[in-house]
Design an enzyme around this catalytic site. Sequence first.
Site, PDB file in Angstrom:
ATOM      1  N   HIS A  74       4.131   1.620  -2.984  1.00  0.00           N
ATOM      2  CA  HIS A  74       4.974   0.443  -2.804  1.00  0.00           C
ATOM      3  C   HIS A  74       6.170   0.742  -1.897  1.00  0.00           C
ATOM      4  CE1 HIS A  74       6.669  -3.405  -3.749  1.00  0.00           C
ATOM      5  NE2 HIS A  74       7.772  -2.875  -4.209  1.00  0.00           N
ATOM      6  N   SER A  88       9.211  -6.410  -1.080  1.00  0.00           N
ATOM      7  CA  SER A  88       9.124  -6.395  -2.536  1.00  0.00           C
ATOM      8  C   SER A  88       9.796  -7.646  -3.109  1.00  0.00           C
ATOM      9  CB  SER A  88       9.764  -5.104  -3.042  1.00  0.00           C
ATOM     10  OG  SER A  88       9.543  -4.936  -4.409  1.00  0.00           O
ATOM     11  N   ASP A 100      -0.267   0.615  -2.225  1.00  0.00           N
ATOM     12  CA  ASP A 100       0.693  -0.083  -3.085  1.00  0.00           C
ATOM     13  C   ASP A 100      -0.031  -0.592  -4.332  1.00  0.00           C
ATOM     14  OD1 ASP A 100       2.578  -1.733  -4.259  1.00  0.00           O
ATOM     15  OD2 ASP A 100       3.148  -2.731  -2.388  1.00  0.00           O
TER      16      ASP A 100
END
Lengths: 265, 397
Positions: free
Chosen positions: B377, B178, B344
């Site tokens: 995610h 991320s 995601d």
Amino acid sequence: MTRPDRPDHTAPSLGELRAFAAYNLDVSLAAKAHEILTSKAAHEILSARAAPAQAGRRWQDQVIMDEVPRGASVLDLGCGEGELLSQLIRRLAVRAQGVELDPLAVLKTIDRGVPVLNIDLDHGLVDFADQSFDYVILESTLQTLKNPLAVLREMLRVGRRGIVAFPNFGHWRVRFDLAVRGRMPVTPELPYGWHDTPNIHLFTLADFLDWCLVNEVTVEQSFGLVEGRLKAGLSPTDNLVVEEALIFLERAPGSRPGPPAEASP
Amino acid sequence: MSIDGPPAKDVHGPEHPQSVGYTRARKTVFHQDGPPFQLAAGGRLAPVEVEYETYGALNPARDNAVFICHALTGDAHAAGWDEAPDGPLKAFRGKKPGWWDDMVGPGKPIDTRRFFVVCANVLGSCYGTTGPMSLNPATGRPYGLAFPVVTVADWAALGFKLLDHLGVDRLHAAVGGSMGGQQALEMALAQPDRVANLIILSAGFRLGAQGLAFNAVARYSIINDSGFKNGDYYGGPGPLAGLSTARMLAHITYLSEESLGHKFGRRLQGKDKPDFTPVGVEFEVESYLQHQAGSFVARYDANSYLYMTRAVDYYDASTWGDGDLTRAAARLKARSLVASFSSDWLYPPELCRELVSAMCRAGRAVTYVDIPSRYGHDAFLVETETVSRLIRGFLRP
């Protein structure tokens, strides 16, 4: 394990072969085929059903390794578990890139230290610049694609040379299954049933050579497996005896610098 | 991204042979004297304190360091058990090991018997490194909104400053998921010769418009909380409701329709029939989000949330190529691994693939995997089996 929907590999009878020969007007070949098929070696090959795809891959890999120069750049489309690329890296220090759809095969390729992209070839090779690889390989992959011609064109856009390996659906054993037995062919090189085969675009050596001709693609070198032996320099007349073909392609000199024209054989 | 995501199935206690054991964060101060730290967005900052943890030992050749970059609300405590949890993190760290304990430890994919692992809290955060909650030497009070705007480039620069301090010239690998993936990428772009391997999980070269929109709502809810007081709330409770809302929204973006459905469905919270109330908690998913938010606001600073999300908003790796990502990618010298996860929707696979495409166009060998997952995610923290396999395989050679 015998499944009713898979024809077995028992050798055809002489009667069956005569019928087959009538289709091909070549009795001597049919007799020879009968001789091969009834031999002990053939029996062993034909009874080993799962292995042939693996065993069959080795000769192509060997030829490729003999032909690719040290330090070349190689893109392998449908690289499987990355065996070929890892050997090319180790022995010839090539700049390698693999592409593979199957996630498990991708993980094994990573374990070998080979860079690999987990993408679908049928979505196009937008990722690579024109003529950015010396060789682009399509080994036992072309016949599994939804858009084989698009991938062939991309191959010659991205690579200075293309290397295509494929099972020849024109081989007499394949024709025999279909023409005489009336069954979809199941051979050592094509061990799948009609319902579970990944091979969705079936073509023969002659079909492929036609495509090259029409699209101004030069066959630089060609190799084939004939009766279990390697033969170099194939012509359309080998269509009946070549089990698997390995073709080195180049865009014909003087042809348009862009991708070859859209024309199918 | 959520360090309080689903607990690992097999949490290793501090005595476990695969745990790094008890850990203690270390601190170092840069720019105490001399010129201040010049920030990419124009601000200046001095002094700059960095909190970091290390696991394993630097080898004599000094070439076995792995730098781990944390996600939005993460910290330097990547693995093991805090030996003396204190402050707002006391309750949290007493119950859980570091946020990437699954990946870091003896015999784990980032093997501390082989690697010298460094994880540093980023500038602007509230977990030990200088941030808006830190005291402004000019006023003797917390910076609040007087804190200068920080960027991912600043984090990369400060990361290298820390590595200089630790005697590490070249990283064996920069790794992050991320926001951390973006920092790892930035480090490999900023100083290509200092990063040998690059691992980017669940991160694109920039955030898409949908991601920007989510962050905007999060900041809006903080800024418009009456407790925000223009960022100068440190004497009072602060914008708790605003920060809660921001966290609830963000938490939804870390999951997926399928994972929420699988976990909660439409089940009611501890009852068979709804109470038919417009304001109470009816569904399990509501209760879950409130719980997550409550635990989060107890340990996170609202101002930091504004600065962190802004840094993510601003990041765009293509600036290294004046807007041309392929030119930017041509700078890279690291062997690269990029992984996206199918569900995601914050950094969707297509976005991750843009970076991969640019690397390919630039003639860089790259490994890319799109991992089928329903965890959205958060998958990079949850799909431990696949991610372990991937990182172990990639770092093996």
